[in-house]
Each structure stands twice: as C-alpha cells, then as structure tokens.
Design a protein around this motif. Sequence first.
Motif, PDB file in Angstrom:
ATOM      1  N   ALA A  14       0.879  -0.999   0.032  1.00  0.00           N
ATOM      2  CA  ALA A  14       0.041   0.036   0.051  1.00  0.00           C
ATOM      3  C   ALA A  14       0.947   1.129   0.030  1.00  0.00           C
ATOM      4  O   ALA A  14       0.570   2.280  -0.518  1.00  0.00           O
ATOM      5  CB  ALA A  14      -0.849   0.113   1.251  1.00  0.00           C
ATOM      6  N   GLU A  15       2.124   1.230   0.729  1.00  0.00           N
ATOM      7  CA  GLU A  15       2.914   2.272   0.722  1.00  0.00           C
ATOM      8  C   GLU A  15       3.438   2.603  -0.583  1.00  0.00           C
ATOM      9  O   GLU A  15       3.637   3.956  -1.187  1.00  0.00           O
ATOM     10  CB  GLU A  15       4.074   1.945   1.862  1.00  0.00           C
ATOM     11  CG  GLU A  15       4.918   3.317   1.948  1.00  0.00           C
ATOM     12  CD  GLU A  15       6.256   3.243   1.086  1.00  0.00           C
ATOM     13  OE1 GLU A  15       6.992   4.256   0.707  1.00  0.00           O
ATOM     14  OE2 GLU A  15       6.386   2.031   0.629  1.00  0.00           O
ATOM     15  N   ALA A  16       3.819   1.285  -1.334  1.00  0.00           N
ATOM     16  CA  ALA A  16       4.526   1.658  -2.756  1.00  0.00           C
ATOM     17  C   ALA A  16       3.420   2.267  -3.655  1.00  0.00           C
ATOM     18  O   ALA A  16       3.614   3.275  -4.179  1.00  0.00           O
ATOM     19  CB  ALA A  16       4.754   0.220  -3.089  1.00  0.00           C
ATOM     20  N   LEU A  17       1.988   1.741  -3.368  1.00  0.00           N
ATOM     21  CA  LEU A  17       1.197   2.325  -4.378  1.00  0.00           C
ATOM     22  C   LEU A  17       0.990   3.884  -4.018  1.00  0.00           C
ATOM     23  O   LEU A  17       0.593   4.839  -4.848  1.00  0.00           O
ATOM     24  CB  LEU A  17      -0.118   1.633  -4.268  1.00  0.00           C
ATOM     25  CG  LEU A  17      -0.112   0.427  -4.876  1.00  0.00           C
ATOM     26  CD1 LEU A  17      -1.688  -0.181  -4.727  1.00  0.00           C
ATOM     27  CD2 LEU A  17       0.169   0.559  -6.563  1.00  0.00           C
ATOM     28  N   GLN A  18       0.898   4.059  -2.716  1.00  0.00           N
ATOM     29  CA  GLN A  18       0.887   5.853  -2.210  1.00  0.00           C
ATOM     30  C   GLN A  18       1.882   6.491  -2.937  1.00  0.00           C
ATOM     31  O   GLN A  18       1.501   7.474  -3.362  1.00  0.00           O
ATOM     32  CB  GLN A  18       0.860   5.639  -0.714  1.00  0.00           C
ATOM     33  CG  GLN A  18       0.880   7.194  -0.218  1.00  0.00           C
ATOM     34  CD  GLN A  18       1.113   7.097   1.331  1.00  0.00           C
ATOM     35  OE1 GLN A  18       0.400   7.169   2.095  1.00  0.00           O
ATOM     36  NE2 GLN A  18       2.479   7.433   1.584  1.00  0.00           N
ATOM     37  N   ALA A  19       3.106   5.949  -2.924  1.00  0.00           N
ATOM     38  CA  ALA A  19       4.288   6.606  -3.547  1.00  0.00           C
ATOM     39  C   ALA A  19       3.928   6.797  -5.353  1.00  0.00           C
ATOM     40  O   ALA A  19       4.321   7.881  -5.751  1.00  0.00           O
ATOM     41  CB  ALA A  19       5.444   5.972  -3.385  1.00  0.00           C
ATOM     42  N   VAL A  20       3.640   5.523  -5.849  1.00  0.00           N
ATOM     43  CA  VAL A  20       3.059   5.612  -6.808  1.00  0.00           C
ATOM     44  C   VAL A  20       1.997   6.899  -7.608  1.00  0.00           C
ATOM     45  O   VAL A  20       2.257   7.422  -8.538  1.00  0.00           O
ATOM     46  CB  VAL A  20       2.646   4.486  -7.505  1.00  0.00           C
ATOM     47  CG1 VAL A  20       2.153   4.364  -9.069  1.00  0.00           C
ATOM     48  CG2 VAL A  20       3.780   3.397  -7.509  1.00  0.00           C
ATOM     49  N   HIS A  21       1.075   6.925  -6.661  1.00  0.00           N
ATOM     50  CA  HIS A  21      -0.196   7.633  -7.037  1.00  0.00           C
ATOM     51  C   HIS A  21       0.193   9.025  -6.662  1.00  0.00           C
ATOM     52  O   HIS A  21      -0.101  10.099  -7.288  1.00  0.00           O
ATOM     53  CB  HIS A  21      -1.382   7.088  -6.051  1.00  0.00           C
ATOM     54  CG  HIS A  21      -1.588   6.043  -6.704  1.00  0.00           C
ATOM     55  ND1 HIS A  21      -2.737   5.124  -5.837  1.00  0.00           N
ATOM     56  CD2 HIS A  21      -1.584   4.943  -7.540  1.00  0.00           C
ATOM     57  CE1 HIS A  21      -3.026   4.066  -6.262  1.00  0.00           C
ATOM     58  NE2 HIS A  21      -2.241   4.096  -7.491  1.00  0.00           N
TER      59      HIS A  21
END
Length: 743
Positions: A139-146
């Motif tokens: 989820a943290e990775a996707l937060q960074a992506v978004h």
Amino acid sequence: MTTDPGLHDQPGDLPPELRPLRDGDPHRIGPYRVVGLLGEGGMGVVYGALDAQDRCIAVKVIHDRFAADPRFRARFAEEAELMRRVGGLCTAAVHASDTGAERPWLATDFVAGRTLREHVEENGPLTGAMLLAFAAGTAEALQAVHAAGVVHCDLKPANVILSPAGPKVLDFGIAHLVTAGPTGEVFGSPGWVSPERLAGGEGAPAADMFAWGGMVAFAATGRAPFGTGPGAELLRRTRDDEPDLDGVPAELLPVVARALAKDPVERPTAEAAFQAVLALSDAEATAEAHSLSADGFRPDPVRRLQDLLAHRWTGIDASWHQPARWVAAAAAAGAVAAQSGAGVVGGAAATGATTALGTTTATGATGVASGAATATGAAASGGLVKGIAIAAAAVVTAGAVATGGYFAAGALAARDGNGGAAAPSAAPTTPQGAVAHAVDLVLAADGFEIVHVGRLTAESATAQAPAGVSPDDYVWMTETTWRHSYDATAPEPAFESLVTGNEFGDRYVRVGDDLMYRDEFLQSEWLTNPEQVGGVPVDPDDYTPEAALTQLRAISESDDVAVRGSEARDGVPTTRFTGTFALTEIVDPATGEEGVTDAPFELWLTEDGLPLRLEYTGTDTEHEVDYLGFEPASIDAPAPGALPAGSCGTATTQNGMVVEIDSQASELECEEAVGIATAYFNGDAVMPPGGGGSGGFATVNGEWTCGWATVGAIETTPAGERIGGCTFDADPSRGDIVFLKTG
C-alpha cells in the motif's frame, strides 16, 4: 553510443541469478560494469552490473531494431520519466538512464527474492505480522506511485518481489500518467483488472487498489480472489461475481473487501489503506517495534513501516544472492574484456535519479488492447503498444508461440470447381501419400474439431524467462491454444478459430466470404471483415479448413517421412510416422519477418487413415495437435448482416461541423445510422423536460437517445476521437451510434 562485439570467456562460477555473457554483449553500459545476463525478451536485454560502489544493479538495454523506431524510443523515454517520478520505501530505486543513447538503457536496483506467487506456491500463504507487513508495504508503494501522478495498471502477485528487506512493487511496463485520461485500450492481467477498466474506463488509482485488495487476499489465502481458468471466464467473474475472501484474517477483511468493491468510489485510497494496515500492525506490534519518539509523538507512517519490516519481516531467504560473487565475477570478466576488446554501450550522458520504480526484471506485462488480436501474423503487436522492453517479454514470446507457423503459410489444400473439398485421393503407396490422403479425408468430412496447443520448450523458457520468473511459470505464461471448428453441412459452410492464451482470447468465424471477429478476452462487439486487428493485417485465407491443416499438408510434401510401425495411442490402433517438415515461423514478432526451419515431428494416423495426433517442435516452441472428431461442429456466431456496420460516412450539424458517423450497433444499416445522427443534429429530436442539459440529450424516433460533448470539450478533442453518440433505449447492449471528430 557504440557497441563493439567482444568475446566473453567467463568463469563457470557466476552467481546463480546470472548467465554468462555472449559474443557481442557489452562489458560496460554507461558507468556500470556488466557481470552477466539477468534476462532477455523480444525487445531488450537485462544485464546484471555493478556501479562504482560495487552495488548490484539491473540495466535494461533496448534492442537495436526498436531503438531505431522514434515512436518506441519516445515511449521508452516516457517510461523512464514515469519511473523517475516514483518514490517509496517498497519500490526499487532508479539509478540512471540514457534514453538518447544509440541503444537506450535504464538502470535500477537489482532486487533479490522470489515473487509473491512463487513464495506462496512454495511456502504457503503469509500469516500474522508478515501478512500485515506485506499489505502495508505494498500500500505504501502504491501511495508513492499515485503521489507521483502515475497509475501502475498491472499489479499482481508476479509483480511483487519478497526481498529480505520487504516487499518490492515492480514492473511499470504499462504504467501511465493519471492525467493522460482514458486511452480506449485495456491493459492488465485477467482476474486483477478492475471492473471499470474492463468497461473501458480510465486507469485511475482506484483500479490499482482493486488489484491491491486481490493481491493481499492471495497473500493471505494462496488463492486468487476470482479463481483460475480461461481469461474470458476470469473477466466475467471480475465483473459479475463477489471475490473469494474466505480465509482472509478478520482484522484485514474490511479494508480488503472495500478495496475489491465493484464501485471504485467505495474503495480506499492507497494512503487510507496504508494507514489502516499500519493501525492493525500497531495493535499487534510489541512496544519495542513502535515506541513513541522522544518528543512523545508517534513516528511518521514510513518510519513506522520501516520499524514493522525491521522487526516482523522474517523468513525470506535470499542467501543465494551474494554481492561479493558479483564483484569477483566482474573482476574476472573485466580481465577477459581487456584482452578481447569487448563492447561498450552508452557513455557518460546518463540521467541520474534517486527516486523509485518497478525494476525491469519482473515478469512480462500483459499488453492486451481492446480489440487487439494475438492470433495471426506478427500477433505480438497487440501487446507492444504499452508493454515496454523486458516488461513485455512474455507478450513478445506469446506472439511467437501464437504464430508458430500455424497461420503463416497460405491455404494449400485442393478445392473442387464448386468450392467444396476435393474428393479423397486414392489409396496411398508412400508415407507422404498416407498423410496427403489423411488431409483429403478431413476436408471431405462433414466437419471437424481440432485443438492445437503451442508453448515454449523448457530449454527456451530457461533461456528467455525474465529474472524473477521461473521457467515453468514462463511456459505457462506463453502457452497458446487454438481450437478450430468446421461445419461443412451448414447452408454456408462455417469455420471458427478460437485462439486463447494466459491473457488474451480472440474468436474468428468464417461464413462464406465473410470473416467475423470478436475479442473474447474483453467481450467486445462482433466486427465483420476487419482489414486489421490491433494494427495487424487480417488475411481471411488464414481462417479456412485448409489453413487448419497446414502442418499436415507440409508433412505430405516433405522428403523426410518414415513409417515407424503400428501402436495403440490412447487406446486407438494407429500407425506412427516420424521425420521433419518445413515449418514457416515468425522469427521477428516486431516486424512479422518469417523464416523456415526443419521441424521434427511425430504423427499418428488411425486405421481409417484419419489423423489422431501430431507433435512437432519449432525453433523455440513445441506443439501438440489433437484431432478430436470429424462431425459437424457447433459454431455460434451472428449472421454477417446482423453485425455492426463500422464507419458509415459523415453528417453535418446546423453550424456546419462535419462529424464522422460510426455504427457499433448490431442490425443497424449505415444509412439508418446516418439518418438518426442527422435528425439529432438538425433538431428533429425530442428533448427531455427542462432541456437537454450539458450533454444536449435528445431522443430520435422515440428509440435512440443522443448527446454530445460541450463546445469547449470538442475543441480540445483530437481528430478521430469520440465526441458523442446515440444509444438504443430498449437495449443499450445492442451497441451505439458513435460521433467522431473529423480533422
């Protein structure tokens, strides 16, 4: 940038994750010393290399033929820019790139570990704090992506590596900018693509969260939330069925269930999911793992994730990866290179980056475009639009398997003067004659069912699988099945080819002179007599009973055919034949270039002279063809006259704008479609009470509700794009009349 061929006589004790360099491989790429080969696909090569600090790096280098394509080079530069934007603890860092080099390249972290899919298959589901750490990290990775304005678009268990330091989200091969808006194309993997994207919606962050929910469910249970099976069935379940969440821990179930909601509005953002999982981990963590900072405040979320991974992320073994062995191998390779003059790729014009992205050594991206076929000719092109370089390796190879010579050769069987099958030949006196007789018997039958499966050989899969993908998984990813059906007894003989793979499905039906096409993967509308599909020209002669027997005909014309005796095959008395035949294959999926190879085969004919089974091997592929029966096949397809008409010409609005009219509605002639559009433009339509609103909605003939974009929106819409249309009120599934902006 220059590349000079060199000899690489490397020592045999390379690290297990690397393969020896070959003649022509570079010993240096920009500032990096090349140690060995990590993987190779149809578009490029990934090398294992060391930087000046002896850190292990993965460097993706594009093949010459794609580097020479300005459009491809621009797309690669865009990918590098997307990667540069992304930060995050659980993504892999980009170190440098040179997209302007003669052969563009991109350098990222080398991530040691197994994919989530491999880990779960080998060790079972994640549990307890490990599962929470995985959910929080991704989820943290996707937060960074978004946060970088990017959507991943292909999140799945094969695109996450479980490294000793934590989960790492990889493979941005089909990522795109959030601001790019809808593309009209759907990319991703069946079972992980969100319902709104399957319906043609844009790839928004909520679509990534749908995949995240499914991936966490898989990590917790070992089962994909929508099961396994053909791509078309997975898409149906994704659209219509509830996910299987049995076994997801009770504390995680609410956030996972929300992430898998059919309505994207109901899904949590990546930041919200990250915070929710962190809260759960806080509740389970020890005081040591999440103590308050000196000033009495809780650490920021990323610091809390770092603590969680440091204390609870255990049991991930990557001891096989030893950086010291890379350094030793690089020293040995450097000595050889100095003597042989091995090549250099790129120079000092690299662009550095300290942010993060998915590494290029992940599995192949699934470039399945709406309406794109992967069945004929250079069939891989359907996946080349967005799946860049090594991220598209599986798509490229799948295209190679999908051709395999099956549709490359023209129809060879003889026909009688009335267009029917020629009469069976006389009793054969040679092995070749026996095979020719079998072909004639099949064509003279009332129909048939033939199933042909093509896949990479184990040796080819071992050589071609990207880093992080097992050879067995790569074979499965690239397997393609053709099911050919024929009914010669119909008023107009009908022939069908259903071509399916791990991530695509295409149906072609030939009735008389009409060829109909439907994308089964995306459940698209039928098209009639398409000139091309997915940018690949369509030859109707590839979809005939004769074309389905191409290999048998080639065997009958070979000089190398021998009878090996009688034997029972699946309980059926047969005669076995062996030898080689000239197999026409696609040798370059990017260009459609064909080549011919001598393919070894085994063929079994029944006592009646009919084929039962054929096995043969191409350059990189192996094939199994089963002849299941010779009765009229059941072929379900609409009559050609009921299919959408396609482009129907133009209509002119009251203010003089010329609009192209495209009929995608079944059982609607072009003349009627243009008439409905013209009535709408001329005001011969009934507006709803209160007016047509911002969309200018009005009803024509009491049946078709039409509307179009505002003037401002039309002005900014590119030529050829949709600016409005009409829907049949009684049955919207019938299809639309579409208004397209002209130049």
